[in-house]
Design an enzyme around this catalytic site. Structure first.
Site, PDB file in Angstrom:
ATOM      1  N   SER A 139      39.826  45.877  37.155  1.00  0.00           N
ATOM      2  CA  SER A 139      41.138  46.446  37.418  1.00  0.00           C
ATOM      3  C   SER A 139      42.045  46.275  36.183  1.00  0.00           C
ATOM      4  O   SER A 139      41.706  46.748  35.099  1.00  0.00           O
ATOM      5  CB  SER A 139      41.746  45.809  38.668  1.00  0.00           C
ATOM      6  OG  SER A 139      42.909  46.492  39.062  1.00  0.00           O
ATOM      7  N   SER A 163      36.177  49.155  37.731  1.00  0.00           N
ATOM      8  CA  SER A 163      37.397  49.835  38.206  1.00  0.00           C
ATOM      9  C   SER A 163      38.597  49.600  37.293  1.00  0.00           C
ATOM     10  O   SER A 163      39.653  49.161  37.752  1.00  0.00           O
ATOM     11  CB  SER A 163      37.755  49.356  39.616  1.00  0.00           C
ATOM     12  OG  SER A 163      36.681  49.422  40.492  1.00  0.00           O
ATOM     13  N   GLY A 277      35.318  50.641  47.173  1.00  0.00           N
ATOM     14  CA  GLY A 277      36.688  50.951  46.803  1.00  0.00           C
ATOM     15  C   GLY A 277      37.035  50.383  45.443  1.00  0.00           C
ATOM     16  O   GLY A 277      36.228  50.422  44.510  1.00  0.00           O
ATOM     17  N   HIS A 278      38.224  49.804  45.333  1.00  0.00           N
ATOM     18  CA  HIS A 278      38.716  49.368  44.026  1.00  0.00           C
ATOM     19  C   HIS A 278      38.167  48.020  43.592  1.00  0.00           C
ATOM     20  O   HIS A 278      37.868  47.817  42.413  1.00  0.00           O
ATOM     21  CB  HIS A 278      40.247  49.318  44.052  1.00  0.00           C
ATOM     22  CG  HIS A 278      40.857  48.936  42.746  1.00  0.00           C
ATOM     23  ND1 HIS A 278      40.717  49.699  41.607  1.00  0.00           N
ATOM     24  CD2 HIS A 278      41.595  47.854  42.381  1.00  0.00           C
ATOM     25  CE1 HIS A 278      41.348  49.122  40.599  1.00  0.00           C
ATOM     26  NE2 HIS A 278      41.882  47.996  41.042  1.00  0.00           N
ATOM     27  N   LEU A 279      38.042  47.065  44.527  1.00  0.00           N
ATOM     28  CA  LEU A 279      37.665  45.695  44.158  1.00  0.00           C
ATOM     29  C   LEU A 279      36.153  45.523  44.243  1.00  0.00           C
ATOM     30  O   LEU A 279      35.618  44.848  45.122  1.00  0.00           O
ATOM     31  CB  LEU A 279      38.404  44.706  45.058  1.00  0.00           C
ATOM     32  CG  LEU A 279      39.928  44.736  44.902  1.00  0.00           C
ATOM     33  CD1 LEU A 279      40.602  43.917  45.986  1.00  0.00           C
ATOM     34  CD2 LEU A 279      40.356  44.249  43.519  1.00  0.00           C
TER      35      LEU A 279
END
Length: 296
Positions: A139, A163, A277-279
């Site tokens: 992230s 991500s 998803g994102h994580l």
């Protein structure tokens, strides 16, 4: 294997992030609970830089190749607990709390732009006597990893990105709006609502409690928001790169990020992971560990 934690250096107060000693203590308790999730022996300490005291968690063999880990915003280096056992088998790991974010690092001044983010990490690596390394980020940590690979290309042997925030494509406005709302109303329900939007998977409660504590007790201090790198900057990244994205990514367009990254980066392996998803490292740890291990 017995876990051993050794504190050296300073344990300084953190007035930029926490307005009272009690708030800092409350957050630090949640941090230590998350750090207890690490399944390998580790040690922690602080390294001084011109930006303040940088908190580091280190593990792995002393003669291993250096591996730098950079975390997602608000999560701190403890976010790597699902991956650390695999990485620490071969590599000397340094998980570094970004001094501009809510964690155990104690800034005296905050990095104000991308160059200063690069200068900060340069100083940390110099203090660690690391001349070149592998670097990985998730992230916001992925955004910082790319930034440093552009800033100090000669120091980076390989780069893995989970991500990465923005970097290849802009952030969705909804993500920015949700961050603002969560920061303004740092209640448990609002934080959990944000996490459920970010990831459809059930995540570790101890880590989410730490994430909540960061916003409940701390003051969001990030001065360098993630942005999109130019074509010329991305073309300069000639080291091997692993890019993993989730097909349920919500903070930006994963398909466009995949396309732009593979068009511009010379030596990249990119993959969009189904059902993620994102994580990524929290949602699909076994698969992510396998892909990182193959890449390294």
């Amino acid at each position: 294997m017995e876990r051993k934690e050794i504190h050296t250096g300073v344990t300084s107060s953190n007035p930029i992030h926490f307005t009272t000693v009690q708030k800092e203590m409350n957050y630090n308790l949640k941090y230590e609970q998350s750090l207890a999730l690490w399944s390998v022996p580790y040690k922690t300490w602080y390294e001084p830089t011109r930006f303040g005291q940088t908190h580091i968690i280190s593990c792995g063999p002393d003669d291993g190749e250096p591996l730098i880990l950079l975390h997602a915003m608000g999560f701190s280096s403890t976010v790597w607990f699902p991956n650390i056992e695999v990485l620490a088998q071969r590599y000397k790991v340094y998980a570094i709390d970004f001094i501009g974010d809510l964690n155990r690092s104690a800034p005296s001044i905050l990095p104000a732009n991308r160059d200063e983010c690069g200068e900060w990490l340069d100083e940390v690596l110099d203090r660690l006597e690391v001349t070149d390394c592998i670097i990985g980020g998730i992230s916001y940590g992925g955004y910082l990893a790319i930034n440093y690979a552009i800033y100090a290309t000669h120091r980076i042997q390989r780069l893995f990105l989970l991500s990465p925030a923005a970097s290849f494509v802009p952030l969705h406005k909804q993500f920015i709006y949700r961050i603002i709302v969560m920061n303004a109303i740092p209640m448990k329900w609002s934080v959990h609502h944000f996490i459920k939007w970010l990831s459809k998977h059930k995540l570790n409660k101890t880590l989410i409690d730490q994430f909540h504590a960061a916003f409940r007790y701390g003051s969001l201090s990030l001065r360098v928001p993630p942005g999109v790198y130019s074509d010329d900057e991305l073309k300069r990244l000639d080291m091997p790169i692993l890019l993993l994205l989730g097909d349920q990514e919500v903070i930006s367009d994963a398909n466009l990020a995949y396309t732009r990254a593979t068009q511009l980066c010379k030596n990249i392996y990119a993959e969009i992971i189904p059902g993620a998803g994102h994580l990524l490292n929290l949602e699909k740890p076994e698969y992510v560990n396998m892909k990182i291990n193959e890449f390294l």
